[in-house]
Design an enzyme around this catalytic site. Structure first.
Site: not given
Length: 440
Positions: A249, A307
């Site tokens: 992430h 991301c």
């Protein structure tokens, strides 16, 4: 296309042709016509200076990120559609960026430059309805996107036999039993590790480390990630090849530094497994840990499959294609046209880049030569100052002074005399004497 006025009819010469065409012969087409592309390129493709304060010369640092800062990178539940060979690693889930990259390097396309790799990845992602756009950034203007894509130092030329010391760090976090759990980060690490070994990286405990939250590898906590990042660049020297791959992430949060340097006012961050307790790893920390202390002449390639990873290392230069440039390069690759349209264009490009790069190398060599010469001259002068002849002159001078004093009673010294101790003090040249009556 707009309609054109038909050309006037051609008047045939009465003189017969020298050689009639053979039956079934194919008419040759000019290479210039074959190489013509319908899509305009727009502005010239090149690097853009985004963060001047973070430009680092004499290193090769390249970041390939899975998306822009404002985008999210997809976690694919089934990577079969990527068409990777079985030798690439396990199937199942995985990150879109990692698998698109591996799909690009495993195809049989002869054009394997950094530019074509970026274009091919974006083409495949758009074709399969992924909105993320991969991008490349670099530490200085010497990065040439027309060079072949490689995880190794540019001087190796994708030849494992020329590889020096290598170090690789792979981080894969699935965030097991959390609300943000992923499925394919561990698989991404396995695939990238195999690809790195195939490229020439050594697979041993001294050259490669893996952090995963699978219970068997080192846990990817914030402290362990920071420690591993320092290990990656520690002791690096000229010619070394370093690799960092992260799958997990990424988040974007407000830049709260006193001297905010983010164009969008946001910091891009890696999310460790213990982010709830200890926070995230900011892009500023990554730059200070990985890029700033990197030894001159070393190479670092970072691949961020997460991301908000566009500027995850805060590098000085950005290499991003506009929509026109992307469409032009996409058509060029589809028609298999050389990068500059012809062999002559390739030669011109090589010559244009050779001159400034050679001048820069010559300037660095001249500076190093002057430094070495100055150090050598300084050492020689010090040795001469302490040499035997000068010591001999000093001893001879002292002998003369003693002889003069013995014969005349006058004391001769370099510098003002200390009347209390009868010793010479460093300073200006004077003649100090005293008269001593001879004994009867």
């Amino acid at each position: 296309r707009a309609s054109r006025t038909p050309p006037p009819p051609r008047v045939m010469s009465s003189k017969p042709s020298r050689k009639p065409p053979r039956p079934g012969a194919v008419k040759r087409t000019s290479s210039k016509i074959m190489m013509k592309l319908d899509t305009p390129v727009g502005d010239p493709i090149g690097l853009t200076l985004t963060t001047p304060r973070n430009v680092v010369d004499d290193v090769h640092v390249v970041l390939l990120s899975g998306c822009k800062d404002s985008q999210e990178s997809a976690d694919v539940s089934d990577t079969t559609a990527f068409g990777l060979p079985k030798s690439a690693g396990p199937g199942g889930a995985g990150g879109a960026c990692t698998n698109a990259l591996l799909m690009t390097v495993h195809d049989d396309t002869p054009d394997d430059t950094w530019l074509s790799t970026l274009v091919t990845m974006r083409t495949w992602l758009e074709k399969n309805a992924y909105t993320q756009r991969p991008r490349v950034s670099c530490a200085n203007a010497s990065f040439d996107f027309r060079k072949p894509f490689s995880l190794l130092h540019p001087r190796c030329g994708n030849n494992p036999a020329r590889v020096g010391r290598t170090r690789a760090l792979f981080i894969g976090i699935n965030y097991v039993k959390s609300e943000c759990e992923l499925d394919g980060a561990w698989n991404d690490v396995d695939k990238m590790r195999r690809f790195a070994v195939t490229a020439g990286y050594k697979d041993d405990a001294l050259s490669m480390r893996v952090l995963r939250d699978n219970g068997s590898d080192v846990s990817p906590t914030k402290a362990n990630i920071t420690k591993a990042l320092r290990w990656l660049v520690k002791g690096a020297t000229r010619g070394d090849s370093l690799l960092l791959h992260f799958s997990g992430h990424g988040v974007s949060q407000k830049d709260t530094d006193a001297f905010a340097d983010e164009a969008d006012g946001m910091d891009e961050c890696l999310v460790p497994v213990d982010f709830l307790e200890n926070g995230v790893v900011k892009d500023d920390d990554l730059f200070r840990t990985l890029v700033a202390p990197l030894a001159p002449g070393a190479s670092l390639v970072a691949i961020m499959d997460c991301c908000h990873s566009g500027t995850m290392l805060d590098l000085g230069y950005d290499f991003t294609l506009t929509d026109k440039q992307f469409a032009h390069e996409k058509e060029r690759l589809a028609k298999k046209v050389p990068l500059n349209g012809s062999v002559l264009g390739e030669c011109k490009h090589a010559a244009a880049h050779f001159v400034p790069n050679a001048a820069k190398r010559a300037a660095r060599f001249a500076v190093r030569t002057v430094d070495v010469a100055c150090e050598g001259a300084s050492e020689i002068l010090q040795r001469v100052a302490m040499s035997v002849p000068l010591k001999g002159l000093r001893y001879g001078y002292d002998g003369v002074c003693k002889g003069v004093h013995k014969l005349t009673g006058w004391r001769v010294a370099l510098g003002p005399a200390d009347l209390n101790a009868n010793r010479a003090v460093a300073g200006q040249v004077v003649l100090v004497g005293e008269y001593r009556a001879a004994k009867k």
